[in-house]
Design a protein around this motif. Structure first.
Motif, PDB file in Angstrom:
ATOM      1  N   MET A  83      67.740   5.281 -16.904  1.00  0.00           N
ATOM      2  CA  MET A  83      66.738   5.232 -17.969  1.00  0.00           C
ATOM      3  C   MET A  83      65.600   4.320 -17.845  1.00  0.00           C
ATOM      4  SD  MET A  83      67.171   6.697 -21.014  1.00  0.00           S
ATOM      5  CE  MET A  83      66.648   6.435 -22.572  1.00  0.00           C
ATOM      6  N   ARG A  84      65.467   3.514 -17.307  1.00  0.00           N
ATOM      7  CA  ARG A  84      64.170   2.593 -17.092  1.00  0.00           C
ATOM      8  C   ARG A  84      63.524   3.125 -15.839  1.00  0.00           C
ATOM      9  NH1 ARG A  84      66.853  -3.076 -16.387  1.00  0.00           N
ATOM     10  NH2 ARG A  84      67.332  -2.113 -14.485  1.00  0.00           N
ATOM     11  N   GLY A  85      63.838   4.165 -15.142  1.00  0.00           N
ATOM     12  CA  GLY A  85      62.940   4.782 -14.080  1.00  0.00           C
ATOM     13  C   GLY A  85      62.750   3.935 -12.982  1.00  0.00           C
ATOM     14  N   LEU A  86      63.558   3.311 -12.439  1.00  0.00           N
ATOM     15  CA  LEU A  86      63.582   2.494 -11.216  1.00  0.00           C
ATOM     16  C   LEU A  86      63.724   3.343  -9.883  1.00  0.00           C
ATOM     17  CD1 LEU A  86      65.610  -0.539 -12.292  1.00  0.00           C
ATOM     18  CD2 LEU A  86      63.287  -0.070 -12.760  1.00  0.00           C
ATOM     19  N   ALA A 102      56.713   9.892 -13.710  1.00  0.00           N
ATOM     20  CA  ALA A 102      55.175  10.124 -13.999  1.00  0.00           C
ATOM     21  C   ALA A 102      54.952  10.334 -15.545  1.00  0.00           C
ATOM     22  CB  ALA A 102      54.310  10.847 -13.277  1.00  0.00           C
ATOM     23  N   SER A 103      56.084  11.242 -16.320  1.00  0.00           N
ATOM     24  CA  SER A 103      56.008  11.363 -17.545  1.00  0.00           C
ATOM     25  C   SER A 103      57.284  11.212 -18.212  1.00  0.00           C
ATOM     26  CB  SER A 103      55.687  13.020 -17.796  1.00  0.00           C
ATOM     27  OG  SER A 103      56.578  13.708 -17.310  1.00  0.00           O
ATOM     28  N   PRO A 109      55.269  11.935  -7.964  1.00  0.00           N
ATOM     29  CA  PRO A 109      55.302  12.430  -6.473  1.00  0.00           C
ATOM     30  C   PRO A 109      55.865  11.494  -5.599  1.00  0.00           C
ATOM     31  CG  PRO A 109      52.922  12.199  -7.335  1.00  0.00           C
ATOM     32  CD  PRO A 109      53.857  11.636  -8.340  1.00  0.00           C
ATOM     33  N   ARG A 110      55.819  10.297  -5.607  1.00  0.00           N
ATOM     34  CA  ARG A 110      56.040   9.084  -4.818  1.00  0.00           C
ATOM     35  C   ARG A 110      56.037   7.836  -5.327  1.00  0.00           C
ATOM     36  NH1 ARG A 110      54.734   9.483   0.019  1.00  0.00           N
ATOM     37  NH2 ARG A 110      54.093  11.668  -0.107  1.00  0.00           N
ATOM     38  N   CYS A 111      56.995   6.943  -4.797  1.00  0.00           N
ATOM     39  CA  CYS A 111      56.986   5.388  -5.444  1.00  0.00           C
ATOM     40  C   CYS A 111      55.681   4.684  -5.069  1.00  0.00           C
ATOM     41  CB  CYS A 111      58.105   4.769  -4.768  1.00  0.00           C
ATOM     42  SG  CYS A 111      58.280   2.963  -5.281  1.00  0.00           S
ATOM     43  N   ASP A 147      59.034   9.410  -0.920  1.00  0.00           N
ATOM     44  CA  ASP A 147      58.639  10.795  -1.430  1.00  0.00           C
ATOM     45  C   ASP A 147      59.648  11.327  -2.390  1.00  0.00           C
ATOM     46  OD1 ASP A 147      57.340  13.009  -1.846  1.00  0.00           O
ATOM     47  OD2 ASP A 147      57.805  13.684   0.207  1.00  0.00           O
ATOM     48  N   TYR A 148      59.344  11.258  -3.583  1.00  0.00           N
ATOM     49  CA  TYR A 148      60.398  11.994  -4.802  1.00  0.00           C
ATOM     50  C   TYR A 148      60.481  13.482  -4.688  1.00  0.00           C
ATOM     51  CZ  TYR A 148      60.209   7.352  -6.718  1.00  0.00           C
ATOM     52  OH  TYR A 148      60.266   5.872  -7.148  1.00  0.00           O
ATOM     53  N   SER A 149      59.370  14.080  -4.198  1.00  0.00           N
ATOM     54  CA  SER A 149      59.485  15.645  -3.929  1.00  0.00           C
ATOM     55  C   SER A 149      60.315  15.921  -2.949  1.00  0.00           C
ATOM     56  CB  SER A 149      57.941  16.036  -3.625  1.00  0.00           C
ATOM     57  OG  SER A 149      57.470  15.423  -2.549  1.00  0.00           O
ATOM     58  N   ALA A 150      60.758  15.038  -1.926  1.00  0.00           N
ATOM     59  CA  ALA A 150      61.782  15.481  -1.047  1.00  0.00           C
ATOM     60  C   ALA A 150      63.171  15.720  -1.678  1.00  0.00           C
ATOM     61  CB  ALA A 150      62.023  14.422   0.066  1.00  0.00           C
TER      62      ALA A 150
END
Length: 110
Positions: free
Chosen positions: A1-4, A15-16, A22-24, A30-33
């Motif tokens: 929930m906190r987006g860690l 990001a929203s 896209p990445r930390c 890389d979150y897109s992976a």
């Protein structure tokens, strides 16, 4: 929930409201992976949709309020539950993929 971030713990996952960055920005992960896909949205549609419809029917049968009461009550409740649960479920699936070293299309790397 906190987006860690699952790697470094920085608050950079989203990001929203429910869209991944896209990445930390802190560690560069890389979150897109990660392929979270539509699984969380489909599951939430079925589960929360059934729950809200059941509650709306129960309210209608017990109290019988006018239609506008249903609209004022159920639309914001549904939107809040879906956004909150979608954020949690998408983050949980990404965390699971990261910690289990899951990847799409990889075959028996030994």
């Amino acid at each position: 929930m906190r987006g860690l971030c699952p790697r470094c713990g920085a608050k950079t996952l989203f990001a929203s409201v429910v869209g991944f960055a896209p990445r930390c920005r802190a560690c560069g992960l890389d979150y897109s992976a990660f392929n979270v896909g539509d699984g969380p949205a489909a599951l939430l549609t079925l589960f929360l949709g059934g729950l809200i419809v059941g509650l709306a029917i129960a309210l209608e049968l017990t109290v019988g309020p006018p239609f506008w009461v249903h609209v004022l009550l159920w639309v914001p409740i549904t939107a809040g539950l879906v956004i909150g649960a979608l954020r949690v479920s998408k983050a949980a699936l990404l965390y699971s993929e990261y910690h289990n070293d899951a990847g799409e299309g990889r075959q028996g790397e030994a």
